[in-house]
Design an enzyme around this catalytic site. Structure first.
Site, short mmCIF file in Angstrom:
data_model
loop_
_atom_site.label_atom_id
_atom_site.label_comp_id
_atom_site.label_asym_id
_atom_site.label_seq_id
_atom_site.Cartn_x
_atom_site.Cartn_y
_atom_site.Cartn_z
CB ALA A 1 22.20 -6.40 -13.75
N GLY B 1 19.15 -4.85 -17.82
CA GLY B 1 20.45 -4.59 -18.45
C GLY B 1 20.57 -5.18 -19.84
CD GLU C 1 19.49 -0.45 -18.35
OE1 GLU C 1 19.81 -1.41 -17.63
OE2 GLU C 1 19.47 0.72 -17.96
CD GLU D 1 15.82 -2.43 -15.04
OE1 GLU D 1 14.69 -2.34 -15.55
OE2 GLU D 1 16.87 -2.48 -15.70
N1 CO8 Z 1 20.14 -12.65 -12.63
C1 CO8 Z 1 20.53 -13.81 -12.06
N2 CO8 Z 1 20.01 -15.01 -12.37
C2 CO8 Z 1 19.06 -15.02 -13.33
C3 CO8 Z 1 18.61 -13.84 -13.96
C4 CO8 Z 1 19.20 -12.61 -13.58
N3 CO8 Z 1 18.88 -11.44 -14.15
N4 CO8 Z 1 17.66 -14.18 -14.86
C5 CO8 Z 1 17.52 -15.52 -14.79
N5 CO8 Z 1 18.37 -16.03 -13.88
C6 CO8 Z 1 18.54 -17.43 -13.49
C7 CO8 Z 1 17.33 -17.91 -12.69
O1 CO8 Z 1 17.46 -17.53 -11.32
C8 CO8 Z 1 17.42 -19.40 -12.93
O2 CO8 Z 1 18.41 -19.91 -12.06
P1 CO8 Z 1 18.15 -21.36 -11.34
O3 CO8 Z 1 18.17 -22.35 -12.47
O4 CO8 Z 1 19.32 -21.48 -10.42
O5 CO8 Z 1 16.82 -21.26 -10.63
C9 CO8 Z 1 17.97 -19.51 -14.35
O6 CO8 Z 1 18.56 -18.25 -14.65
C10 CO8 Z 1 16.88 -19.77 -15.38
O7 CO8 Z 1 15.89 -18.77 -15.22
P2 CO8 Z 1 14.35 -19.10 -14.84
O8 CO8 Z 1 14.24 -20.43 -14.24
O9 CO8 Z 1 13.84 -17.92 -14.06
O10 CO8 Z 1 13.72 -19.12 -16.31
P3 CO8 Z 1 12.19 -18.85 -16.68
O11 CO8 Z 1 12.03 -19.27 -18.10
O12 CO8 Z 1 11.27 -19.40 -15.66
O13 CO8 Z 1 12.05 -17.23 -16.62
C11 CO8 Z 1 12.74 -14.98 -17.00
C12 CO8 Z 1 12.80 -16.43 -17.49
C13 CO8 Z 1 11.33 -14.43 -17.15
C14 CO8 Z 1 13.71 -14.17 -17.88
C15 CO8 Z 1 13.18 -14.93 -15.52
O14 CO8 Z 1 14.42 -15.62 -15.37
C16 CO8 Z 1 13.38 -13.55 -14.97
O15 CO8 Z 1 12.42 -12.85 -14.66
N6 CO8 Z 1 14.65 -13.10 -14.82
C17 CO8 Z 1 14.98 -11.84 -14.23
C18 CO8 Z 1 14.69 -10.71 -15.17
C19 CO8 Z 1 14.99 -9.38 -14.53
O16 CO8 Z 1 14.38 -8.96 -13.57
N7 CO8 Z 1 15.98 -8.65 -15.10
C20 CO8 Z 1 16.38 -7.37 -14.62
C21 CO8 Z 1 17.47 -7.48 -13.62
S1 CO8 Z 1 17.86 -5.90 -12.89
C22 CO8 Z 1 18.80 -5.15 -14.05
O17 CO8 Z 1 19.01 -5.66 -15.11
C23 CO8 Z 1 19.34 -3.83 -13.65
C24 CO8 Z 1 20.30 -3.29 -14.68
C25 CO8 Z 1 21.01 -2.09 -14.17
C26 CO8 Z 1 22.05 -2.40 -13.12
C27 CO8 Z 1 22.85 -1.21 -12.76
C28 CO8 Z 1 23.89 -1.35 -11.67
C29 CO8 Z 1 24.36 -2.64 -11.23
#
Ligand code: CO8
Length: 261
Positions: free
Chosen positions: A70, A115, A118, A138
């Site tokens: 998400a 997500g 999921e 999460e």
């Molecule tokens: N949301 C928003 N932005 C994101 C997300 C995300 N989930 N994932 C990546 N991005 C963005 C980064 O912030 C980055 O933006 P910017 O260029 O502006 O800095 C861009 O995408 C590229 O990502 P990274 O630079 O972080 O890329 P890396 O190769 O260094 O890392 C990863 C890749 C490991 C995937 C890393 O981006 C990461 O950890 N992302 C988040 C993963 C995460 O925690 N996902 C779970 C989110 S919570 C969720 O999914 C809950 C679901 C249920 C919701 C229910 C109700 C709403």
């Protein structure tokens, strides 16, 4: 052959009835924001209703991510009621995928986190590329899965592995995910789409009424009322300091300092 246009989804159906639905927000690693979720909902309705679609493949744009979860920027503003509502909305869309009368295959092409995992788990079959990593991070944001992951992961992997993945937040690499049954196949990136289409062809030669009945019957073995509780708990966590800290820490690119409040 036909194409439909959405904000963040590419949708293309070939002459054999295979629809390819591509989540297309690569600059955010295909993270699911509310516009994208609305697109996804409409695209699934199209799969269900269109006579020219017989099997659907869901994948992500680019070679790095299927869906990285998400959208954390959007999550950050949630509170208890809006959090529960957002969880229920996503659950509803993913339930439509799971109960779709036409087979839906996830082609996981990189990160499938939160997500994203999921979404893949709501599909009927999962194929992953070798570079994929599938996980539920999460808890590292002070949250729990909210789009049905607490229910579907144990259904697929068994309780012990699901608990480990949800409590550690550590992703499984593609081969490990295959060992635990979380993905059916692992392929090199340049072979994965062809392979998935061949899998779709094997399904296509069967009777559509039988396919639809099979999906309904298999799903019936996994009916649970845990989804409501998941949304309830997700909402409650949206009111905690740990949730604010976890999501802000991600956006500020630092480690979260949780206090248990
Ligand atoms: N949301 C928003 N932005 C994101 C997300 C995300 N989930 N994932 C990546 N991005 C963005 C980064 O912030 C980055 O933006 P910017 O260029 O502006 O800095 C861009 O995408 C590229 O990502 P990274 O630079 O972080 O890329 P890396 O190769 O260094 O890392 C990863 C890749 C490991 C995937 C890393 O981006 C990461 O950890 N992302 C988040 C993963 C995460 O925690 N996902 C779970 C989110 S919570 C969720 O999914 C809950 C679901 C249920 C919701 C229910 C109700 C709403």
């Amino acid at each position: 052959m036909s194409s439909h246009s959405f904000n963040h989804i590419l949708f293309h159906t070939d002459s054999n009835g295979i629809a390819i639905l591509t989540i297309n927000r690569p600059e955010r690693l295909n993270a699911l924001n509310s516009v994208l979720l609305d697109d996804l909902s409409q695209a699934i309705d199209l799969v269900e209703e269109s006579d020219s679609v017989r099997v659907c493949i869901i994948t992500g744009s680019g070679e790095k991510a299927f869906v990285a979860g998400a959208d954390i920027k959007e999550l950050n503003s949630l509170e208890q009621l809006s959090g529960k509502k957002a969880s229920l909305k996503g659950q509803h869309i993913f339930n439509k995928i799971e109960s779709c009368s036409k087979p839906v295959i996830a082609l996981i092409n990189g990160y499938a986190l939160g997500g994203g995992a999921e979404l893949a788990m709501a599909c009927h079959i999962r194929v992953a590329t070798e570079n994929s990593a599938i996980g539920m991070p999460e808890v590292s944001l002070g949250l729990i899965p909210g789009y049905g992951g607490t229910q579907r992961l144990p259904q697929i992997t068994g309780k012990a592995k699901a608990m480990e993945m949800i409590l550690t937040g550590e992703p499984a690499k593609a081969e490990e995910a295959k060992k635990m049954g979380l993905v059916n196949y692992v392929l090199p990136m340049d072979e994965a789409l062809d392979f998935t289409k061949k899998l779709a062809f094997k399904i296509l030669k069967n009777g559509p009424l039988a396919l639809s009945a099979a999906i309904k019957a298999v799903n019936a073995a996994f009916k649970t009322d845990g989804y409501t509780l998941e949304a309830e708990e997700f909402g409650k966590l949206c009111n905690t300091e740990d949730f604010r800290e976890g999501t802000i820490a991600f956006l500020e690119k630092r480690k979260a300092e949780f206090t248990g409040k």
